[in-house]
Design an enzyme around this catalytic site. Structure first.
Site, PDB file in Angstrom:
ATOM      1  N   LYS A  22       5.074  13.301  -0.455  1.00  0.00           N
ATOM      2  CA  LYS A  22       4.810  11.920  -0.905  1.00  0.00           C
ATOM      3  C   LYS A  22       3.772  11.904  -2.019  1.00  0.00           C
ATOM      4  O   LYS A  22       3.980  11.330  -3.082  1.00  0.00           O
ATOM      5  CB  LYS A  22       4.313  11.085   0.281  1.00  0.00           C
ATOM      6  CG  LYS A  22       3.711   9.755  -0.116  1.00  0.00           C
ATOM      7  CD  LYS A  22       3.276   8.940   1.078  1.00  0.00           C
ATOM      8  CE  LYS A  22       1.852   9.116   1.505  1.00  0.00           C
ATOM      9  NZ  LYS A  22       0.845   8.473   0.674  1.00  0.00           N
ATOM     10  N   ASN A  23       2.614  12.516  -1.755  1.00  0.00           N
ATOM     11  CA  ASN A  23       1.515  12.375  -2.704  1.00  0.00           C
ATOM     12  C   ASN A  23       1.782  13.085  -4.030  1.00  0.00           C
ATOM     13  O   ASN A  23       1.211  12.702  -5.057  1.00  0.00           O
ATOM     14  CB  ASN A  23       0.201  12.865  -2.079  1.00  0.00           C
ATOM     15  CG  ASN A  23      -0.283  11.906  -1.003  1.00  0.00           C
ATOM     16  OD1 ASN A  23       0.276  10.821  -0.832  1.00  0.00           O
ATOM     17  ND2 ASN A  23      -1.323  12.301  -0.274  1.00  0.00           N
ATOM     18  N   ARG A  92      -2.028   1.851  -2.927  1.00  0.00           N
ATOM     19  CA  ARG A  92      -3.147   2.130  -3.824  1.00  0.00           C
ATOM     20  C   ARG A  92      -2.784   3.116  -4.925  1.00  0.00           C
ATOM     21  O   ARG A  92      -3.371   3.087  -6.009  1.00  0.00           O
ATOM     22  CB  ARG A  92      -4.321   2.673  -3.032  1.00  0.00           C
ATOM     23  CG  ARG A  92      -4.919   1.683  -2.073  1.00  0.00           C
ATOM     24  CD  ARG A  92      -6.069   2.316  -1.367  1.00  0.00           C
ATOM     25  NE  ARG A  92      -6.979   2.906  -2.328  1.00  0.00           N
ATOM     26  CZ  ARG A  92      -7.945   2.257  -2.960  1.00  0.00           C
ATOM     27  NH1 ARG A  92      -8.152   0.996  -2.703  1.00  0.00           N
ATOM     28  NH2 ARG A  92      -8.703   2.877  -3.830  1.00  0.00           N
ATOM     29  N   CYS A 116      -8.725  -1.357   1.930  1.00  0.00           N
ATOM     30  CA  CYS A 116      -7.544  -0.913   2.674  1.00  0.00           C
ATOM     31  C   CYS A 116      -7.902  -0.850   4.143  1.00  0.00           C
ATOM     32  O   CYS A 116      -9.019  -1.166   4.531  1.00  0.00           O
ATOM     33  CB  CYS A 116      -7.010   0.398   2.131  1.00  0.00           C
ATOM     34  SG  CYS A 116      -7.806   1.837   2.748  1.00  0.00           S
ATOM     35  N   ARG A 121     -12.150   1.611  -0.700  1.00  0.00           N
ATOM     36  CA  ARG A 121     -11.774   2.870  -1.362  1.00  0.00           C
ATOM     37  C   ARG A 121     -11.975   2.643  -2.846  1.00  0.00           C
ATOM     38  O   ARG A 121     -11.098   2.127  -3.530  1.00  0.00           O
ATOM     39  CB  ARG A 121     -10.329   3.242  -1.030  1.00  0.00           C
ATOM     40  CG  ARG A 121     -10.184   3.746   0.388  1.00  0.00           C
ATOM     41  CD  ARG A 121      -8.739   3.987   0.741  1.00  0.00           C
ATOM     42  NE  ARG A 121      -8.176   5.172   0.138  1.00  0.00           N
ATOM     43  CZ  ARG A 121      -6.899   5.518   0.277  1.00  0.00           C
ATOM     44  NH1 ARG A 121      -6.094   4.783   0.984  1.00  0.00           N
ATOM     45  NH2 ARG A 121      -6.437   6.611  -0.308  1.00  0.00           N
ATOM     46  N   PRO A 122     -13.140   3.019  -3.355  1.00  0.00           N
ATOM     47  CA  PRO A 122     -13.480   2.679  -4.737  1.00  0.00           C
ATOM     48  C   PRO A 122     -12.606   3.404  -5.762  1.00  0.00           C
ATOM     49  O   PRO A 122     -11.959   4.402  -5.445  1.00  0.00           O
ATOM     50  CB  PRO A 122     -14.936   3.134  -4.865  1.00  0.00           C
ATOM     51  CG  PRO A 122     -15.153   4.117  -3.772  1.00  0.00           C
ATOM     52  CD  PRO A 122     -14.190   3.790  -2.679  1.00  0.00           C
ATOM     53  N   ILE A 123     -12.610   2.880  -6.980  1.00  0.00           N
ATOM     54  CA  ILE A 123     -11.908   3.552  -8.085  1.00  0.00           C
ATOM     55  C   ILE A 123     -12.855   3.765  -9.265  1.00  0.00           C
ATOM     56  O   ILE A 123     -12.424   3.948 -10.393  1.00  0.00           O
ATOM     57  CB  ILE A 123     -10.657   2.760  -8.542  1.00  0.00           C
ATOM     58  CG1 ILE A 123     -11.036   1.300  -8.846  1.00  0.00           C
ATOM     59  CG2 ILE A 123      -9.521   2.844  -7.551  1.00  0.00           C
ATOM     60  CD1 ILE A 123     -10.088   0.657  -9.809  1.00  0.00           C
ATOM     61  N   ASP A 124     -14.174   3.718  -8.956  1.00  0.00           N
ATOM     62  CA  ASP A 124     -15.166   3.853 -10.023  1.00  0.00           C
ATOM     63  C   ASP A 124     -14.990   5.137 -10.834  1.00  0.00           C
ATOM     64  O   ASP A 124     -15.196   5.157 -12.050  1.00  0.00           O
ATOM     65  CB  ASP A 124     -16.584   3.773  -9.428  1.00  0.00           C
ATOM     66  CG  ASP A 124     -16.809   4.798  -8.325  1.00  0.00           C
ATOM     67  OD1 ASP A 124     -15.918   4.948  -7.481  1.00  0.00           O
ATOM     68  OD2 ASP A 124     -17.863   5.455  -8.322  1.00  0.00           O
ATOM     69  N   ASP A 304      -5.799  13.307   6.054  1.00  0.00           N
ATOM     70  CA  ASP A 304      -4.480  12.768   6.398  1.00  0.00           C
ATOM     71  C   ASP A 304      -3.888  13.378   7.674  1.00  0.00           C
ATOM     72  O   ASP A 304      -2.804  12.981   8.099  1.00  0.00           O
ATOM     73  CB  ASP A 304      -3.499  12.970   5.224  1.00  0.00           C
ATOM     74  CG  ASP A 304      -3.790  12.022   4.074  1.00  0.00           C
ATOM     75  OD1 ASP A 304      -4.605  11.102   4.247  1.00  0.00           O
ATOM     76  OD2 ASP A 304      -3.201  12.208   2.986  1.00  0.00           O
ATOM     77  N   ARG A 396       6.197   4.411   5.127  1.00  0.00           N
ATOM     78  CA  ARG A 396       5.657   4.634   3.784  1.00  0.00           C
ATOM     79  C   ARG A 396       5.655   6.122   3.442  1.00  0.00           C
ATOM     80  O   ARG A 396       5.743   6.495   2.276  1.00  0.00           O
ATOM     81  CB  ARG A 396       4.207   4.123   3.700  1.00  0.00           C
ATOM     82  CG  ARG A 396       4.079   2.630   3.682  1.00  0.00           C
ATOM     83  CD  ARG A 396       2.645   2.246   3.449  1.00  0.00           C
ATOM     84  NE  ARG A 396       2.094   3.067   2.364  1.00  0.00           N
ATOM     85  CZ  ARG A 396       0.807   3.296   2.171  1.00  0.00           C
ATOM     86  NH1 ARG A 396      -0.087   2.769   2.957  1.00  0.00           N
ATOM     87  NH2 ARG A 396       0.403   4.056   1.158  1.00  0.00           N
TER      88      ARG A 396
HETATM   89  C1  UD1 Z   1      -5.406  10.741  -1.945  1.00  0.00           C
HETATM   90  C2  UD1 Z   1      -4.187  10.696  -1.094  1.00  0.00           C
HETATM   91  C3  UD1 Z   1      -4.527  10.271   0.328  1.00  0.00           C
HETATM   92  C4  UD1 Z   1      -5.637  11.132   0.894  1.00  0.00           C
HETATM   93  C5  UD1 Z   1      -6.810  11.204  -0.059  1.00  0.00           C
HETATM   94  C6  UD1 Z   1      -7.876  12.201   0.382  1.00  0.00           C
HETATM   95  C7  UD1 Z   1      -2.443  10.081  -2.660  1.00  0.00           C
HETATM   96  C8  UD1 Z   1      -1.451   9.070  -3.078  1.00  0.00           C
HETATM   97  N1  UD1 Z   1      -3.247   9.745  -1.652  1.00  0.00           N
HETATM   98  O1  UD1 Z   1      -5.931   9.416  -2.025  1.00  0.00           O
HETATM   99  O2  UD1 Z   1      -3.351  10.400   1.125  1.00  0.00           O
HETATM  100  O3  UD1 Z   1      -6.079  10.593   2.116  1.00  0.00           O
HETATM  101  O4  UD1 Z   1      -6.362  11.614  -1.369  1.00  0.00           O
HETATM  102  O5  UD1 Z   1      -7.331  13.462   0.487  1.00  0.00           O
HETATM  103  O6  UD1 Z   1      -2.484  11.178  -3.173  1.00  0.00           O
HETATM  104  N2  UD1 Z   1     -13.749   8.081  -4.271  1.00  0.00           N
HETATM  105  C9  UD1 Z   1     -14.766   7.433  -4.922  1.00  0.00           C
HETATM  106  N3  UD1 Z   1     -14.524   6.851  -6.128  1.00  0.00           N
HETATM  107  C10 UD1 Z   1     -13.292   6.904  -6.719  1.00  0.00           C
HETATM  108  C11 UD1 Z   1     -12.243   7.569  -6.062  1.00  0.00           C
HETATM  109  C12 UD1 Z   1     -12.507   8.150  -4.822  1.00  0.00           C
HETATM  110  O7  UD1 Z   1     -15.895   7.378  -4.412  1.00  0.00           O
HETATM  111  O8  UD1 Z   1     -13.136   6.369  -7.818  1.00  0.00           O
HETATM  112  C13 UD1 Z   1     -14.000   8.726  -2.953  1.00  0.00           C
HETATM  113  C14 UD1 Z   1     -13.181   8.074  -1.830  1.00  0.00           C
HETATM  114  O9  UD1 Z   1     -13.844   6.944  -1.300  1.00  0.00           O
HETATM  115  C15 UD1 Z   1     -13.071   9.217  -0.840  1.00  0.00           C
HETATM  116  C16 UD1 Z   1     -13.008  10.459  -1.738  1.00  0.00           C
HETATM  117  O10 UD1 Z   1     -13.481  10.042  -3.009  1.00  0.00           O
HETATM  118  O11 UD1 Z   1     -14.230   9.295  -0.038  1.00  0.00           O
HETATM  119  C17 UD1 Z   1     -11.632  11.054  -1.892  1.00  0.00           C
HETATM  120  O12 UD1 Z   1     -10.721  10.033  -2.278  1.00  0.00           O
HETATM  121  P1  UD1 Z   1      -9.522  10.335  -3.259  1.00  0.00           P
HETATM  122  O13 UD1 Z   1      -9.299  11.823  -3.297  1.00  0.00           O
HETATM  123  O14 UD1 Z   1      -9.713   9.630  -4.530  1.00  0.00           O
HETATM  124  O15 UD1 Z   1      -8.304   9.663  -2.498  1.00  0.00           O
HETATM  125  P2  UD1 Z   1      -7.000   9.044  -3.139  1.00  0.00           P
HETATM  126  O16 UD1 Z   1      -6.656   9.732  -4.405  1.00  0.00           O
HETATM  127  O17 UD1 Z   1      -7.108   7.557  -3.142  1.00  0.00           O
END
Ligand code: UD1
Length: 420
Positions: A22-23, A92, A116, A121-124, A304, A396
């Site tokens: 999936k990912n 997301r 979520c 779950r930030p995107i900063d 996961d 999903r």
């Molecule tokens: C991806 C996976 C999800 C998995 C996660 C962690 C996909 C579609 N989803 O999610 O299944 O659970 O990796 O392995 O591939 N963070 C920040 N700022 C950001 C982005 C992330 O602080 O801008 C933090 C998150 O809160 C978290 C950590 O980084 O603690 C890892 O998250 P991230 O690897 O970004 O997860 P996703 O890519 O959303």
């Protein structure tokens, strides 16, 4: 809405084919925005998240069609560079279109994903990284608006090794002017798979699978076909199910190298595993031993798999702990497991499981994908009937889960419910 009815007590036996990841798919599909043309993505799983990504791309004028595991994409006639809330709120990973759009078209408008089921779950890191590449970012009425003439290569150090941010920034940097270095990049196999796909499209990328990825920008990329890597989380979920039911199963078409950490923990729990190039055979012991885990970035124990491991440890004789370090409040499955009779408690970001109690079927549900599948696993060993509600979460990310489990001997059916 659909639910699963699981009647516990059957051992899983036989062999089964693992689906595409999936990912990985959720990175390959947006990567196709970088080069207008036609694509064939083989081994694409037929799951809801892929439908959602197809609809999102469809709303931008892209044709996406999935037949027998082959996803055909035609990205030649992009009509919009906007990812609307109606799609992003469902998934997301929609944020993955941001980097490719701004790099290729100089503009992207993407809805902010919001919270979520297990907290913020930030995107900063996505936004800061794109700004370092020279994009102008504005937040307006719940949307991210990104603009750039042409992105410029730079060094980006991620505070946290983020899968999604690494993908977005790596994809964006492929068309930037000059060299980009991503420090503390995600090493997850899905990011590496996306990087390999980008290389096939003509991107110059080094360091995939390490924490330092270097991208030398090019002016154009070209479409390419790809075969998606196997889903390591589906593999691990089924391994946990076999271990719990005391069965013996061969999982085919998987990649054991992506699962080494979990394989070792399963061995510690008393399972016997034969590992071949693309196949894993698991023989479960009569009694599982408790094994405590802490989630971590790859190659550590994946967040996961945390919920499924919790369900599995409910069958082990003795006490184990599960410490969640990636999403510290990802525990919506815990009270539901307790309803099935698991002796399980949450203390901050740690779950304590006193395993070995017999479970009894009940009606349960979870508010997320992995939590839902943990209920199904628990249902496989609970006495009587377990109804798992709201399995659209599970749909999903798992392709035909009930068919796969049934072919291994489980008693599980899907039914429509009136529930809203
Ligand atoms: C991806 C996976 C999800 C998995 C996660 C962690 C996909 C579609 N989803 O999610 O299944 O659970 O990796 O392995 O591939 N963070 C920040 N700022 C950001 C982005 C992330 O602080 O801008 C933090 C998150 O809160 C978290 C950590 O980084 O603690 C890892 O998250 P991230 O690897 O970004 O997860 P996703 O890519 O959303």
């Amino acid at each position: 809405m659909d639910k699963f009815i699981v009647r516990g007590g059957n051992r899983l036996r036989g062999s089964i084919q693992i689906s595409g990841a999936k990912n990985a798919t959720l990175e390959l599909m947006p990567a196709a925005l970088l080069a207008p043309g036609t694509y064939s993505l083989r081994n694409t799983p037929n799951i809801r998240d892929v439908w959602t990504m197809s609809r999102l791309l469809g709303s931008m004028g892209i044709h996406a069609e999935l037949n027998d595991g082959e996803l055909f994409l035609d990205t030649r006639n992009l009509t919009s560079q906007e990812a609307p809330y109606e799609h992003v709120k469902k998934m997301r990973a929609s944020i993955h279109v941001l980097g490719p759009l701004v790099a290729r078209y100089g503009y992207a408008k993407v809805s902010l994903p919001g919270g979520c089921a297990w907290g913020p779950r930030p995107i900063d890191l996505h936004l800061k990284g794109l700004e370092r590449l020279g994009a102008e970012i504005e937040l307006d009425s719940g949307y991210i608006i990104a603009r750039a003439e042409r992105l410029k290569g730079t060094t980006i150090t991620l505070d946290v090794s983020s899968v999604g941010a690494t993908f977005n920034l790596m994809a964006a940097a492929t068309l930037a002017e000059g060299k980009t270095i991503i420090v503390n990049a995600a090493m997850e196999p899905e990011v590496t798979a996306a990087g390999r796909f980008l290389q096939k499209m003509g991107a110059e990328i080094e360091g995939l699978g390490t924490s330092g990825i270097t991208i030398c920008g090019v002016t154009d990329l070209m479409p390419s076909d790809e075969t998606t890597i196997p889903d390591r989380i589906e593999t691990a979920t089924l391994l946990a199910g076999v271990a719990m039911t005391g069965g013996e199963v061969t999982l085919q078409g998987t990649n054991p190298y992506h699962l080494s950490f979990i394989i070792e923990r399963l061995e510690e729990a008393g399972c016997e595993l034969d590992v071949n190039t693309n196949e894993i055979v698991l023989r479960a012991p009569d009694q599982l031993k408790p094994v405590s885990i802490t989630t971590a970035i790859y190659p550590g124990f994946p967040t996961d798999m945390q919920a499924q491991w919790t369900a599995m440890m409910a069958c082990a004789k003795g006490v184990s702990t599960i410490t969640e370090k990636i999403y510290t409040d990802r525990f919506s499955h815990v009270p539901e497991l307790a309803r099935l009779g698991c002796d399980v408690e949450v203390h901050e970001n740690r779950v304590i499981i006193k395993g070995g109690k017999s479970l009894k079927g009940a009606t349960v549900m979870s508010t997320d994908l992995r939590g839902s599948v943990a209920m199904v696993l628990a249902g496989l060993i609970a006495e009587g009937e377990t109804d798992v509600l709201r399995i659209y979460h599970l749909d999903r990310g798992y392709e035909r889960l009930e068919d796969k489990l049934r072919s291994l001997g489980a008693d599980i059916v899907r039914e429509k419910t009136e529930e809203f």
